[in-house]
Design a protein around this motif. Structure first.
Motif, PDB file in Angstrom:
ATOM      1  N   ILE A  54       0.838  -1.201   0.000  1.00 28.15           N
ATOM      2  CA  ILE A  54       0.000   0.000   0.000  1.00 28.15           C
ATOM      3  C   ILE A  54       0.873   1.252   0.000  1.00 28.15           C
ATOM      4  O   ILE A  54       0.602   2.214  -0.708  1.00 28.15           O
ATOM      5  CB  ILE A  54      -0.953  -0.007   1.208  1.00 28.15           C
ATOM      6  CG1 ILE A  54      -1.980  -1.144   1.059  1.00 28.15           C
ATOM      7  CG2 ILE A  54      -1.681   1.329   1.336  1.00 28.15           C
ATOM      8  CD1 ILE A  54      -2.976  -1.258   2.172  1.00 28.15           C
ATOM      9  N   SER A  85       2.069   1.895  -3.411  1.00 27.97           N
ATOM     10  CA  SER A  85       1.017   2.447  -4.249  1.00 27.97           C
ATOM     11  C   SER A  85       0.804   3.934  -3.943  1.00 27.97           C
ATOM     12  O   SER A  85       0.683   4.765  -4.854  1.00 27.97           O
ATOM     13  CB  SER A  85      -0.257   1.634  -4.010  1.00 27.97           C
ATOM     14  OG  SER A  85      -1.388   2.399  -4.245  1.00 27.97           O
ATOM     15  N   ALA A  86       0.803   4.273  -2.653  1.00 25.88           N
ATOM     16  CA  ALA A  86       0.630   5.679  -2.268  1.00 25.88           C
ATOM     17  C   ALA A  86       1.746   6.539  -2.861  1.00 25.88           C
ATOM     18  O   ALA A  86       1.506   7.620  -3.403  1.00 25.88           O
ATOM     19  CB  ALA A  86       0.604   5.807  -0.745  1.00 25.88           C
ATOM     20  N   LEU A  90      -6.535   5.672  -9.552  1.00 21.58           N
ATOM     21  CA  LEU A  90      -6.887   6.053  -8.188  1.00 21.58           C
ATOM     22  C   LEU A  90      -8.344   5.718  -7.840  1.00 21.58           C
ATOM     23  O   LEU A  90      -8.668   5.422  -6.704  1.00 21.58           O
ATOM     24  CB  LEU A  90      -6.633   7.556  -8.025  1.00 21.58           C
ATOM     25  CG  LEU A  90      -6.439   8.115  -6.622  1.00 21.58           C
ATOM     26  CD1 LEU A  90      -5.457   7.278  -5.826  1.00 21.58           C
ATOM     27  CD2 LEU A  90      -5.949   9.550  -6.711  1.00 21.58           C
ATOM     28  N   ALA A  91      -9.216   5.779  -8.840  1.00 21.43           N
ATOM     29  CA  ALA A  91     -10.625   5.507  -8.586  1.00 21.43           C
ATOM     30  C   ALA A  91     -10.884   4.011  -8.377  1.00 21.43           C
ATOM     31  O   ALA A  91     -11.883   3.629  -7.775  1.00 21.43           O
ATOM     32  CB  ALA A  91     -11.477   6.024  -9.740  1.00 21.43           C
ATOM     33  N   ILE A  92      -9.982   3.183  -8.867  1.00 25.41           N
ATOM     34  CA  ILE A  92     -10.169   1.740  -8.700  1.00 25.41           C
ATOM     35  C   ILE A  92      -9.981   1.393  -7.231  1.00 25.41           C
ATOM     36  O   ILE A  92      -9.065   1.893  -6.587  1.00 25.41           O
ATOM     37  CB  ILE A  92      -9.146   0.963  -9.558  1.00 25.41           C
ATOM     38  CG1 ILE A  92      -9.346   1.302 -11.041  1.00 25.41           C
ATOM     39  CG2 ILE A  92      -9.245  -0.545  -9.327  1.00 25.41           C
ATOM     40  CD1 ILE A  92      -8.225   0.811 -11.918  1.00 25.41           C
ATOM     41  N   PRO A  93     -10.886   0.570  -6.694  1.00 23.16           N
ATOM     42  CA  PRO A  93     -10.744   0.224  -5.276  1.00 23.16           C
ATOM     43  C   PRO A  93      -9.318  -0.217  -4.929  1.00 23.16           C
ATOM     44  O   PRO A  93      -8.707  -1.000  -5.661  1.00 23.16           O
ATOM     45  CB  PRO A  93     -11.724  -0.938  -5.113  1.00 23.16           C
ATOM     46  CG  PRO A  93     -12.792  -0.673  -6.123  1.00 23.16           C
ATOM     47  CD  PRO A  93     -12.087  -0.029  -7.293  1.00 23.16           C
ATOM     48  N   THR A  94      -8.831   0.304  -3.823  1.00 22.79           N
ATOM     49  CA  THR A  94      -7.484  -0.052  -3.388  1.00 22.79           C
ATOM     50  C   THR A  94      -7.356  -1.572  -3.251  1.00 22.79           C
ATOM     51  O   THR A  94      -6.397  -2.170  -3.730  1.00 22.79           O
ATOM     52  CB  THR A  94      -7.183   0.617  -2.037  1.00 22.79           C
ATOM     53  OG1 THR A  94      -7.470   2.006  -2.160  1.00 22.79           O
ATOM     54  CG2 THR A  94      -5.740   0.429  -1.645  1.00 22.79           C
ATOM     55  N   TRP A  95      -8.355  -2.177  -2.647  1.00 24.72           N
ATOM     56  CA  TRP A  95      -8.271  -3.628  -2.423  1.00 24.72           C
ATOM     57  C   TRP A  95      -8.216  -4.382  -3.742  1.00 24.72           C
ATOM     58  O   TRP A  95      -7.684  -5.489  -3.815  1.00 24.72           O
ATOM     59  CB  TRP A  95      -9.439  -4.122  -1.574  1.00 24.72           C
ATOM     60  CG  TRP A  95     -10.804  -3.975  -2.170  1.00 24.72           C
ATOM     61  CD1 TRP A  95     -11.683  -2.963  -1.943  1.00 24.72           C
ATOM     62  CD2 TRP A  95     -11.466  -4.856  -3.072  1.00 24.72           C
ATOM     63  NE1 TRP A  95     -12.837  -3.162  -2.649  1.00 24.72           N
ATOM     64  CE2 TRP A  95     -12.741  -4.311  -3.359  1.00 24.72           C
ATOM     65  CE3 TRP A  95     -11.114  -6.075  -3.693  1.00 24.72           C
ATOM     66  CZ2 TRP A  95     -13.654  -4.930  -4.217  1.00 24.72           C
ATOM     67  CZ3 TRP A  95     -12.028  -6.682  -4.540  1.00 24.72           C
ATOM     68  CH2 TRP A  95     -13.274  -6.105  -4.798  1.00 24.72           C
ATOM     69  N   ARG A 142      -6.891  -3.110  -6.653  1.00 24.47           N
ATOM     70  CA  ARG A 142      -5.662  -2.796  -7.369  1.00 24.47           C
ATOM     71  C   ARG A 142      -4.484  -3.564  -6.815  1.00 24.47           C
ATOM     72  O   ARG A 142      -3.558  -3.906  -7.528  1.00 24.47           O
ATOM     73  CB  ARG A 142      -5.347  -1.306  -7.183  1.00 24.47           C
ATOM     74  CG  ARG A 142      -5.815  -0.403  -8.274  1.00 24.47           C
ATOM     75  CD  ARG A 142      -5.246   0.975  -8.025  1.00 24.47           C
ATOM     76  NE  ARG A 142      -6.051   1.766  -7.136  1.00 24.47           N
ATOM     77  CZ  ARG A 142      -5.651   2.263  -5.965  1.00 24.47           C
ATOM     78  NH1 ARG A 142      -4.438   2.022  -5.514  1.00 24.47           N
ATOM     79  NH2 ARG A 142      -6.459   2.977  -5.234  1.00 24.47           N
ATOM     80  N   CYS A 175      -3.815  -7.309  -1.062  1.00 21.68           N
ATOM     81  CA  CYS A 175      -5.011  -6.878  -0.329  1.00 21.68           C
ATOM     82  C   CYS A 175      -6.202  -7.736  -0.762  1.00 21.68           C
ATOM     83  O   CYS A 175      -7.001  -8.179   0.044  1.00 21.68           O
ATOM     84  CB  CYS A 175      -5.332  -5.422  -0.616  1.00 21.68           C
ATOM     85  SG  CYS A 175      -4.088  -4.288  -0.021  1.00 21.68           S
TER      86      CYS A 175
END
Ligand SMILES: Nc1ncnc2c1ncn2[C@@H]1O[C@H](COP(=O)(O)OP(=O)(O)OP(=O)(O)O)[C@@H](O)[C@H]1O
Ligand SMILES: Nc1nc2c(ncn2[C@@H]2O[C@H](COP(=O)(O)OP(=O)(O)O)[C@@H](O)[C@H]2O)c(=O)[nH]1
Ligand SMILES: [Mg+2]
Ligand SMILES: [Mg+2]
Lengths: 417, 408
Positions: B372, B375-376, B389-394, B396, B400
């Motif tokens: 994570i 990614s940040a 960025l709009a794609i759910p973090t989990w 992408r 996760c």
């Protein structure tokens, strides 16, 4: 400016998810809230306006709702507004001027203005405009950390300022929106300044405090230290993404997901125990049970990522904990997420609280605006009223708005009271 | 060995319109799109066909219900030059479009040739999208001829296979090489490809028929779903036979699948077998006998038969077996043999299965944390311009996604 008089201000915060208008009577420095109106906004994305006519519709509707509550005789022609989005950036600048007329003389407003003008005279790309020029200190003949040099003696005045600029077209879109809604925009303030002004105590700003406004479209960071704004950063991630993260998990509509998130969303599984919630299908004809705790993983990875971004932005800027000794204040609708306070405490340390407009600043309908999502709108009124003079951008503008509006309003008020 | 739980699905006399189960077949890359095209020409019923490619020219040649050109920015319509990474980006770029096209499906069947660029790189992303939408997903993959292989291509096959396997409910592997045995030296490559495509289409038809054959239906979507969702490897076989003993022979042909090897049924935990044809009393008897033969297996077995009038003397059987161990398919399977000289696929997939339980919670948490963080950083350094960025973090971040609760 005659702010001892009772005047009326209408402030419009155009957020990504909602437009909210507050109409307030200003008595001295007190904000007496007499009307609040909120309307869903589908004309903004990530803090900036993407559809002017839809945003204008929302502005008009929210102002009218606020007017209705304030009383039908309150007429709104002029408003102050907020601007948001990641195009907003701040830079530090430095200005110098010398008092040549006489050897030892008292520093006047004109001298201050010249120092500020000099700080402002830096190259600015054609597509950007200055929104705020905030002095962080004055230095008089080498003596620093002076906040107000008026009346002091000196020869050489220097000033450190924090200049906030925005993309001209996006700022212009706010003007156009307000205009299309039928109002005149008298002034515009960036959203994090509003949120900071509403929620932060003076001693926090003095000691150093980090404000984090988690809205629907953006997360805004503002650092205050020694009573001045030192840094802002807008991260284009907010509550709408959290809802988006839950949609594939819940397999239902966005609006139902949003409701579920607000009601049951959480960061720590253990806070839900074995609670079972019912998720309606898209048509709300049937529901499906699920463990509430299963919402947590879908939400928490986004929050982890967001706060990693926050920490990285701070690190990039060389901001460490010593600069926000008073801790962190969370505000914006996203701050209501169950478990967020604990998470930020564990993740960033120090003292953390949820910020709502401070009671000491507001009278009237406090119980209505006493919520994190109203920090920005209340704060821009507060900024307008109390720190107007410190926003040195306005020096050269006429600044006659308060009296202009108040004459008309006073007429109505006299019929009232 | 546990006692077999047995369930016989009785033939029903009503015609059930099963159009409420929507299957979308998605061909990805050159090979996948060729298969889609062949399906169109051979009129594949009861499914929606979608062709996805980075190469606009090749897409133009395809006849299908839907076409999606992905990665207009990344690949610029010219394919990926055998770089799966480029294809992966392309699919990520168009995640929303793909998601919209998959919406509404009860089941998605992906078809791709591994070892090139698009199929190998975009396939896992599309599988992931389908999984994110909670759609039952199968992948039919074609692996290259031995002569095509080199170190790089083998790596691509291996990695994309492992990645797909991780994301789909069932993966069926059809090695091109296996078809060679049927041809003479001077058979053209196109002809050989086509022959493999037909084999694949046959197997897929069996699967589709089992779910959505309009007619007398006795094995339904729920059974197939249950079999595919089961743990372990799956096996799919289709067999045909006519003449005397045709039911038994068809069954044996399905089990002795020349592409997938012989499944060791003792390992299975769920078996779905369906017969199609103009069933006679003799056939029903034969099926009863087969059922008895499997009384020893510790699996849930579900038999069904569907009368299909226009099949003449021919009987066809489709079987779907799940819960197999990795080595249950060894022996004659193309899967393990064809890539032995590099690294067998089976071994690659075994590794990621056995490594999971060893990971402690702490290790996982650390891994998640650093993924994570990375990614940040990426988003921040790109000034948050990156569309992802709009794609759910989990969704992408792979790790996760692997640590989410199973919903439903
Ligand atoms: N109880 C809650 N738990 C989690 N999130 C919440 C809760 N209540 C509100 N929110 C979220 O807060 C967000 C709205 O906050 P706010 O009104 O401050 O945003 P905004 O001002 O419209 O947007 P922005 O400032 O980003 O332009 C929405 O995404 C909403 O889902
Ligand atoms: N059976 C069969 N195999 C094919 C066909 N086209 C390509 N292949 C195989 O699939 C592999 C990948 O190629 P291709 O699909 O063209 O690559 P991509 O478009 O970049 O994914 C090749 O190495 C071939 O072995 C086809 O039409 N039929
Ligand atoms: Mg806001
Ligand atoms: Mg905001």
């Amino acid at each position: 400016m005659s702010n001892q008089d009772e005047t009326i201000v209408a402030a419009v915060d155009i957020g990504t998810t909602k437009v909210v208008t507050v109409i307030a009577e200003i008595r001295g420095k007190q904000i007496n809230v007499i009307g609040v109106g909120e309307e869903e906004n589908n004309g903004s994305q990530q803090g900036t306006i993407s559809n002017i006519s839809e945003a204008a519709r929302a502005v008009k509707a929210s102002v009218e709702k606020a007017q209705k509550i304030a009383g039908k005789d309150i007429e709104v022609n002029n408003v102050i507004a907020s601007v948001g989005g990641k195009h907003l950036t701040g830079i530090k600048s430095h200005g110098v001027t010398t008092l040549t007329l006489s050897r030892e003389k008292e520093i006047t407003q004109a001298d201050k203005d010249r120092a500020i003008e000099s700080a402002k005279s830096m190259p600015l790309p054609a597509d950007r405009e200055i929104l705020h020029v905030i002095p962080t200190q004055y230095i008089i003949d080498g003596q620093d950390e002076i906040m107000d040099p008026l009346g002091m003696s000196g020869v050489r005045i220097e000033t450190d300022v924090y200049i906030v600029t925005g993309a001209t077209t996006l700022v212009e879109n706010v003007r156009k929106t307000i205009k299309m809604a039928g109002y005149e925009m008298d002034d515009i303030y960036i959203q994090p300044i509003g949120s900071g002004n509403a929620t932060l105590y003076e001693d926090e700003k003095e000691l150093g405090v980090l404000l984090i406004d988690i809205g629907g479209g953006t997360t805004d960071i503002a650092l205050y230290h020694k009573n001045a704004l030192k840094f802002i950063k807008i991260i284009p991630v907010g509550g709408k993404y959290i809802t988006g993260d839950l949609v594939p998990a819940l397999q239902t509509s966005k609006s139902i997901t949003e409701e579920i998130k607000k009601q049951y969303g959480l960061l720590y599984e253990e806070d839900a125990g074995e609670e079972i919630i019912e998720v309606p299908d898209r048509t709300r004809t049937s529901t499906r049970p699920m463990f509430r705790k299963d919402l947590a993983p879908y939400i928490k990875y986004r929050i982890y990522e967001l706060f990693d971004m926050v920490k990285k932005e701070l690190k990039n800027e060389g901001i460490d904990k010593s600069l926000y000794g008073a801790g962190i204040v969370l505000t914006g609708g996203g701050a209501k997420l169950n478990g967020l306070l604990r998470f930020v405490q564990e993740n960033m340390g120090g003292s953390v609280r949820i910020g709502v407009p401070l009671q000491e600043k507001v009278t009237g309908r406090y119980e209505v605006i006493d919520k994190p999502q109203y920090s920005t709108v209340v704060g821009i009124i507060d900024y307008f009223v109390r720190e107007h003079g410190k926003n040195e951008r306005l020096i050269s503008s006429s600044g006659g708005f308060l009296t202009k509006t108040s004459d008309k309003i006073k007429k109505f008020l006299s019929e009232f009271f | 060995m546990g006692k077999m739980k047995f369930e016989l699905v009785e033939e029903q006399n009503t015609i059930i319109d099963s159009s409420d189960t929507l299957i979308k077949v998605v061909g990805i890359g050159g090979c996948g799109c060729n298969v889609i095209n062949d399906m169109c020409q051979m009129t594949m019923r009861d499914v929606e066909l979608i062709a996805i490619n980075t190469d606009s020219q090749s897409l133009n040649k395809i006849d299908s219900h839907e076409k999606i050109q992905i990665g207009k920015k990344v690949a610029k319509g010219r394919g990926t030059g055998n770089t799966p990474e480029k294809a992966q980006k392309s699919a990520e770029e168009d995640r929303n479009i793909i998601e919209n096209k998959l919406r509404g499906a009860d089941m998605v069947v992906l078809v791709a040739g591994l070892g090139g660029g698009t199929g190998s790189g975009a396939g896992p992303v599309i599988a992931d999208i389908a999984r994110g939408m909670d759609i039952l997903t199968a992948a039919f993959v074609i692996t290259p001829f031995n002569v095509e292989l080199n170190e790089e291509k083998s790596r691509i096959v291996r990695e994309s296979y492992a990645s797909l396997k991780d994301k789909v409910d069932m993966i069926v592997d059809i090695p091109n090489e296996k078809i060679l045995e049927l041809f003479t030296e001077d058979t053209g490559m196109d002809e050989a490809y086509k022959a493999v495509n037909i084999v694949l289409i046959d197997i897929m038809r069996g699967l589709v028929k089992m779910i959505s054959k309009t007619g007398i239906q006795n094995i339904d979507f729920a059974d197939v779903k249950r079999a595919m969702k089961g743990k372990g490897n799956s096996f799919m076989g289709v067999g045909k036979a006519s003449g005397a003993n045709r039911a038994k022979t068809a069954f044996e042909n399905a089990i002795k699948n020349r592409f997938m090897g012989n499944p060791n049924l003792n390992d299975a935990n769920f078996i779905v077998i369906n017969f199609f044809g103009n069933m006679s009393v003799g056939d029903i008897k034969a099926i009863e006998e087969l059922k008895l033969k499997y009384t020893g297996a510790g699996a849930m077995v579900k038999f069904g038969h569907t009368n299909v009038a226009d099949m003449g003397d021919e009987i066809e059987v489709t079987m779907l077996i799940s819960g197999l161990h990795d080595d249950a398919l060894s022996g004659q399977g193309g899967t393990s043999e064809a890539y032995n000289q590099f690294t067998p696929l089976a071994a690659a997939s075994k590794k990621d299965e056995s490594s999971k339980p060893e990971e402690s919670k702490e290790t996982v948490d650390k891994e998640i944390q650093s993924a994570i963080e990375k990614s940040a950083t990426d988003f921040m350094e790109g000034n948050y311009e990156n569309e992802g960025l709009a794609i759910p973090t989990w969704q992408r971040i792979d790790i996760c996604r692997r640590h989410l609760p199973k919903l439903n």
